[in-house]
Design an enzyme around this catalytic site. Sequence first.
Site, PDB file in Angstrom:
ATOM      1  N   LYS A 139      45.683  50.174  46.993  1.00 25.56           N
ATOM      2  CA  LYS A 139      45.997  51.245  46.324  1.00 25.56           C
ATOM      3  C   LYS A 139      44.764  51.919  45.910  1.00 25.56           C
ATOM      4  CE  LYS A 139      47.834  49.097  42.727  1.00 25.56           C
ATOM      5  NZ  LYS A 139      47.618  47.492  43.117  1.00 25.56           N
ATOM      6  N   ARG A 186      52.979  49.859  35.256  1.00 23.40           N
ATOM      7  CA  ARG A 186      53.018  48.540  35.850  1.00 23.40           C
ATOM      8  C   ARG A 186      54.315  47.788  35.356  1.00 23.40           C
ATOM      9  NH1 ARG A 186      47.183  47.831  37.452  1.00 23.40           N
ATOM     10  NH2 ARG A 186      47.081  45.563  38.434  1.00 23.40           N
ATOM     11  N   ARG A 200      37.241  40.071  48.869  1.00 25.62           N
ATOM     12  CA  ARG A 200      36.575  41.474  48.220  1.00 25.62           C
ATOM     13  C   ARG A 200      35.337  41.270  47.275  1.00 25.62           C
ATOM     14  NH1 ARG A 200      40.703  45.073  45.114  1.00 25.62           N
ATOM     15  NH2 ARG A 200      40.696  43.583  43.557  1.00 25.62           N
ATOM     16  N   ARG A 255      34.845  40.509  41.414  1.00 26.04           N
ATOM     17  CA  ARG A 255      35.445  40.589  40.345  1.00 26.04           C
ATOM     18  C   ARG A 255      35.757  39.252  39.634  1.00 26.04           C
ATOM     19  NH1 ARG A 255      40.131  45.458  40.886  1.00 26.04           N
ATOM     20  NH2 ARG A 255      41.038  43.799  39.688  1.00 26.04           N
ATOM     21  N   ARG A 276      47.755  37.042  38.973  1.00 30.41           N
ATOM     22  CA  ARG A 276      48.228  38.440  39.145  1.00 30.41           C
ATOM     23  C   ARG A 276      49.290  38.617  40.168  1.00 30.41           C
ATOM     24  NH1 ARG A 276      42.714  40.235  41.019  1.00 30.41           N
ATOM     25  NH2 ARG A 276      43.429  42.545  41.138  1.00 30.41           N
TER      26      ARG A 276
HETATM   27  P1  AMP Z   1      43.717  46.578  38.758  1.00 32.27           P
HETATM   28  O1  AMP Z   1      42.282  46.962  38.912  1.00 32.27           O
HETATM   29  O2  AMP Z   1      44.511  47.702  38.744  1.00 32.27           O
HETATM   30  O3  AMP Z   1      44.212  45.646  39.548  1.00 32.27           O
HETATM   31  O4  AMP Z   1      43.693  46.043  37.321  1.00 32.27           O
HETATM   32  C1  AMP Z   1      43.047  44.856  36.743  1.00 32.27           C
HETATM   33  C2  AMP Z   1      43.672  44.421  35.142  1.00 32.27           C
HETATM   34  O5  AMP Z   1      43.492  45.308  34.348  1.00 32.27           O
HETATM   35  C3  AMP Z   1      45.168  43.850  35.676  1.00 32.27           C
HETATM   36  O6  AMP Z   1      45.059  42.500  36.234  1.00 32.27           O
HETATM   37  C4  AMP Z   1      45.613  43.961  34.162  1.00 32.27           C
HETATM   38  O7  AMP Z   1      45.240  42.870  33.428  1.00 32.27           O
HETATM   39  C5  AMP Z   1      44.707  45.199  33.623  1.00 32.27           C
HETATM   40  N1  AMP Z   1      45.620  46.475  34.022  1.00 32.27           N
HETATM   41  C6  AMP Z   1      45.491  47.423  34.749  1.00 32.27           C
HETATM   42  N2  AMP Z   1      46.191  48.514  34.556  1.00 32.27           N
HETATM   43  C7  AMP Z   1      47.174  47.926  33.828  1.00 32.27           C
HETATM   44  C8  AMP Z   1      48.612  48.537  33.267  1.00 32.27           C
HETATM   45  N3  AMP Z   1      49.037  49.636  33.787  1.00 32.27           N
HETATM   46  N4  AMP Z   1      49.268  47.749  32.526  1.00 32.27           N
HETATM   47  C9  AMP Z   1      48.841  46.579  32.119  1.00 32.27           C
HETATM   48  N5  AMP Z   1      47.702  45.929  32.493  1.00 32.27           N
HETATM   49  C10 AMP Z   1      46.813  46.654  33.396  1.00 32.27           C
END
Ligand code: AMP
Length: 216
Positions: free
Chosen positions: A14, A89, A128, A161, A172
Amino acid sequence: MRAIILLGAPGAGKGTAAERVCAGTPFRHFSTGDMLREAVKQGTPVGRVSETYMQRGELVPDQIMMEVVEARIAQDPPDAAYLFDGFPRTVRQAELLEAVLVRRQGCLEHVLFLDAPREVLLQRLGGRRICRACGANFHMVNMPPREAGRCDACGGALYQRPDDQESTVLSRLDVFSRKTEALIAHYETLGLLRRIDAGGNAERLVADVMRVLAAA
Ligand code: AMP
């Protein structure tokens, strides 16, 4: 307000697709994950609350997410265009986003689901690496840096990360199946969902996303 949503499991591509698709267009890349990581780095109240959820690979509660999202949108002109990456999400977040769109007389133009097999997601997330200085993405196998541990673009140090470590990656992916997959049905019912095969390389994914957006 205009909106495009990219849905997909962690590792589906994404972020990569969003960055490349937005370049040279009025669309702003809106990554809630990046916003939360920045809040954690800055030690803000939202960052302090979110950090525990993020470390466990769980979702930050919907109410906090909506505060973060609305605060950011409020800074932009009403006709701003967004490409959402990692938001919504949950079905609740989708409903709240729809309410924001109604208030701003906006339009949800497309919802693209980047679909990749679980083995591909695990391989991508495990390898990554990210530049601490400029945020550029690398992969130990698929896109290794020229010099080990250094960013090709700016020479910054690369890091993994914390939530890309194996135990967190598994939770996740599990959270995605339990909470985010319901969104696919939600947008399918609204007749907005387009599915894109995200199991190949980044170039193919970006080309496919662009093609679907151009044709729609
Ligand atoms: P990402 O970089 O999009 O994979 O997000 C990393 C982490 O941030 C996720 O595993 C969640 O803990 C939190 N996070 C990001 N976006 C959201 C969202 N829309 N709703 C809830 N948690 C989020």
